[in-house]
Design an enzyme around this catalytic site. Structure first.
Site, PDB file in Angstrom:
ATOM      1  N   ASN A   9       0.600  -1.249  -0.034  1.00 11.43           N
ATOM      2  CA  ASN A   9      -0.214   0.163  -0.127  1.00 11.43           C
ATOM      3  C   ASN A   9       1.011   1.315   0.069  1.00 11.43           C
ATOM      4  O   ASN A   9       1.313   1.389   1.307  1.00 11.43           O
ATOM      5  CB  ASN A   9      -1.026  -0.291   1.186  1.00 11.43           C
ATOM      6  CG  ASN A   9      -1.897   1.091   1.270  1.00 11.43           C
ATOM      7  OD1 ASN A   9      -2.183   1.859   0.773  1.00 11.43           O
ATOM      8  ND2 ASN A   9      -2.004   1.267   2.611  1.00 11.43           N
ATOM      9  N   TRP A  10       1.501   1.685  -1.297  1.00 11.98           N
ATOM     10  CA  TRP A  10       1.876   2.813  -1.317  1.00 11.98           C
ATOM     11  C   TRP A  10       1.746   4.065  -0.768  1.00 11.98           C
ATOM     12  O   TRP A  10       2.551   5.111  -0.848  1.00 11.98           O
ATOM     13  CB  TRP A  10       2.358   3.315  -3.462  1.00 11.98           C
ATOM     14  CG  TRP A  10       3.630   1.902  -3.197  1.00 11.98           C
ATOM     15  CD1 TRP A  10       3.965   0.914  -2.941  1.00 11.98           C
ATOM     16  CD2 TRP A  10       3.882   2.022  -4.468  1.00 11.98           C
ATOM     17  NE1 TRP A  10       4.864  -0.145  -3.313  1.00 11.98           N
ATOM     18  CE2 TRP A  10       4.985   1.387  -4.520  1.00 11.98           C
ATOM     19  CE3 TRP A  10       3.949   3.449  -5.491  1.00 11.98           C
ATOM     20  CZ2 TRP A  10       5.545   1.002  -5.730  1.00 11.98           C
ATOM     21  CZ3 TRP A  10       4.411   2.315  -6.880  1.00 11.98           C
ATOM     22  CH2 TRP A  10       5.669   1.357  -6.950  1.00 11.98           C
ATOM     23  N   LYS A  11      -0.134   4.095  -0.360  1.00 11.98           N
ATOM     24  CA  LYS A  11      -0.449   5.552  -0.092  1.00 11.98           C
ATOM     25  C   LYS A  11      -0.576   6.813  -0.539  1.00 11.98           C
ATOM     26  O   LYS A  11      -0.072   6.445  -2.406  1.00 11.98           O
ATOM     27  CB  LYS A  11      -0.094   5.593   1.273  1.00 11.98           C
ATOM     28  CG  LYS A  11      -0.356   4.801   2.490  1.00 11.98           C
ATOM     29  CD  LYS A  11      -0.031   4.656   3.621  1.00 11.98           C
ATOM     30  CE  LYS A  11      -0.417   3.207   5.040  1.00 11.98           C
ATOM     31  NZ  LYS A  11      -0.140   3.875   6.076  1.00 11.98           N
ATOM     32  N   HIS A  95      -9.343   1.646   3.847  1.00  8.84           N
ATOM     33  CA  HIS A  95      -8.050   1.402   4.948  1.00  8.84           C
ATOM     34  C   HIS A  95      -8.208   2.719   6.036  1.00  8.84           C
ATOM     35  O   HIS A  95      -9.695   3.668   5.797  1.00  8.84           O
ATOM     36  CB  HIS A  95      -7.123   2.076   3.936  1.00  8.84           C
ATOM     37  CG  HIS A  95      -6.169   2.298   5.060  1.00  8.84           C
ATOM     38  ND1 HIS A  95      -5.482   3.419   5.493  1.00  8.84           N
ATOM     39  CD2 HIS A  95      -5.401   1.114   4.178  1.00  8.84           C
ATOM     40  CE1 HIS A  95      -4.005   2.802   6.242  1.00  8.84           C
ATOM     41  NE2 HIS A  95      -4.209   1.647   5.725  1.00  8.84           N
ATOM     42  N   GLU A  97      -7.489   4.908   7.191  1.00  8.95           N
ATOM     43  CA  GLU A  97      -6.679   6.224   6.677  1.00  8.95           C
ATOM     44  C   GLU A  97      -7.894   7.612   6.017  1.00  8.95           C
ATOM     45  O   GLU A  97      -8.176   8.448   5.912  1.00  8.95           O
ATOM     46  CB  GLU A  97      -5.250   6.308   6.085  1.00  8.95           C
ATOM     47  CG  GLU A  97      -3.867   6.381   7.412  1.00  8.95           C
ATOM     48  CD  GLU A  97      -3.063   5.688   6.680  1.00  8.95           C
ATOM     49  OE1 GLU A  97      -2.754   6.289   4.688  1.00  8.95           O
ATOM     50  OE2 GLU A  97      -1.622   5.539   7.609  1.00  8.95           O
ATOM     51  N   GLU A 167      -5.958  -5.259  10.140  1.00 14.57           N
ATOM     52  CA  GLU A 167      -4.998  -3.210  10.007  1.00 14.57           C
ATOM     53  C   GLU A 167      -5.243  -3.043  11.752  1.00 14.57           C
ATOM     54  O   GLU A 167      -6.250  -2.080  11.834  1.00 14.57           O
ATOM     55  CB  GLU A 167      -4.908  -2.652   9.050  1.00 14.57           C
ATOM     56  CG  GLU A 167      -4.841  -3.559   8.231  1.00 14.57           C
ATOM     57  CD  GLU A 167      -3.495  -2.263   7.510  1.00 14.57           C
ATOM     58  OE1 GLU A 167      -2.391  -2.764   6.600  1.00 14.57           O
ATOM     59  OE2 GLU A 167      -4.875  -1.288   6.871  1.00 14.57           O
ATOM     60  N   GLY A 173       2.217   2.640  10.348  1.00 16.36           N
ATOM     61  CA  GLY A 173       3.094   3.531  10.411  1.00 16.36           C
ATOM     62  C   GLY A 173       3.640   4.468  11.399  1.00 16.36           C
ATOM     63  O   GLY A 173       4.155   5.864  11.590  1.00 16.36           O
ATOM     64  N   SER A 213       2.866  -1.723  10.144  1.00 12.25           N
ATOM     65  CA  SER A 213       3.821  -1.890  10.631  1.00 12.25           C
ATOM     66  C   SER A 213       5.246  -3.326  10.038  1.00 12.25           C
ATOM     67  O   SER A 213       5.603  -3.816  10.958  1.00 12.25           O
ATOM     68  CB  SER A 213       5.081  -1.479  12.030  1.00 12.25           C
ATOM     69  OG  SER A 213       3.990  -0.035  12.135  1.00 12.25           O
ATOM     70  N   GLY A 234       3.039  -1.046   4.436  1.00  4.58           N
ATOM     71  CA  GLY A 234       2.456   0.053   4.007  1.00  4.58           C
ATOM     72  C   GLY A 234       4.486   0.769   3.607  1.00  4.58           C
ATOM     73  O   GLY A 234       4.767   0.847   3.025  1.00  4.58           O
ATOM     74  N   GLY A 235       4.444   2.063   4.450  1.00  4.40           N
ATOM     75  CA  GLY A 235       6.240   2.393   4.575  1.00  4.40           C
ATOM     76  C   GLY A 235       7.356   0.868   3.602  1.00  4.40           C
ATOM     77  O   GLY A 235       7.751   1.620   2.782  1.00  4.40           O
TER      78      GLY A 235
END
Ligand code: PGA
Length: 249
Positions: A9-11, A95, A97, A167, A173, A213, A234-235
């Site tokens: 997930n590159w956001k 998601h 966010e 999640e 994050g 994470s 993600g990150g």
């Protein structure tokens, strides 16, 4: 045995050029990797670049969101048909966010899930509790509510491609990861809700990913759990080497 799915997930990261660079490095490293399914979810404007770059490989491309209507006066939105027309195969739905910053509700998540399934997309439905809910002992209630409402009115037949990602919001994050046991406990709640909604066979074949994470150094412990059917990253998915290390758990 459920085949694991590793999703990036590159956001809101990467331009088209950066997307092309990622795939140039990543595709050769992923070429021989058939143990797991791999999907990269870049921002909308990068999807076509990603699809082109992944073509001929077994790496799939997914979107991070969609709208439930087919078309219309919905400024800024993208439909399922637009995604499938450029060979996008997966879509992240609900998601945290989007729930937190863009007012997505259990109801809109349900509508998005339904339209994704109708259009043959593989949805990655995100559920998870915030820290206050975990501390108040409400994790199970929250997961149940999110699943029941997301699955509402959807038949087992229609839901065939459904994938869920657990999640915990406090782990996204933040560098804090749920322990494998915490993830397993949450997955069992989700699997139980899937059984209630769609039946036992469906629940046993449903893939439930963990996200929050996930890094190269904790991927093996999480992925070695039978109950954890992959990861939403993600990150640590932004760098091809780091994502490859996770893929090679
Ligand atoms: P993270 O994000 O890996 O950076 O914690 C996961 C996600 O939001 O899907």
């Amino acid at each position: 045995m459920r085949k694991k799915l590793l999703a990036a997930n590159w956001k809101m990261y990467k331009t088209q050029e950066q997307t092309a660079n990622f795939f140039r490095e990543f595709i050769p490293m992923a070429a021989a990797h058939t143990r797991d399914e791999i999907v990269i979810c870049p921002p909308f404007v990068d999807l076509q670049t990603a699809v082109n770059a992944a073509s001929g490989s077994h790496v799939a491309v997914g979107a991070q969101n969609l709208h439930w209507e087919k078309e219309g006066a919905f400024t800024g939105e993208i439909s399922a048909g637009m995604l499938t027309s450029i060979h996008v195969t997966h879509v992240i739905i609900g998601h945290s966010e989007r729930r937190q910053y863009f007012n997505e509700t259990d109801d809109t998540v349900n509508r998005k899930l339904e339209v994704a399934l109708e259009n043959g997309l593989t949805p990655i439905l995100c559920v998870g509790e915030v820290l206050e809910e975990r501390e108040a002992g409400l994790t199970e209630d929250v997961l149940r509510r999110q699943c029941v409402r997301a699955f509402n009115g959807i038949s087992a037949k229609k839901a065939a491609k459904l994938t869920v990602a657990y999640e915990p919001v406090w782990a996204i994050g933040t560098g804090k990861t749920a322990t494998p046991q915490m993830a397993v406990d949450a997955h069992l709640v989700i699997r139980h809700e899937a059984e209630e909604a769609f039946g036992e066979d469906f629940a046993q074949s449903l893939r439930i990913l963990y996200g929050g994470s996930v890094k190269p150094d904790n991927a093996s412990a999480l992925m070695s759990e039978r109950e954890i059917d992959g990861a939403l990253v993600g990150g640590a998915s932004l760098d091809p080497i780091s994502f490859t290390k996770i893929m090679n758990y």
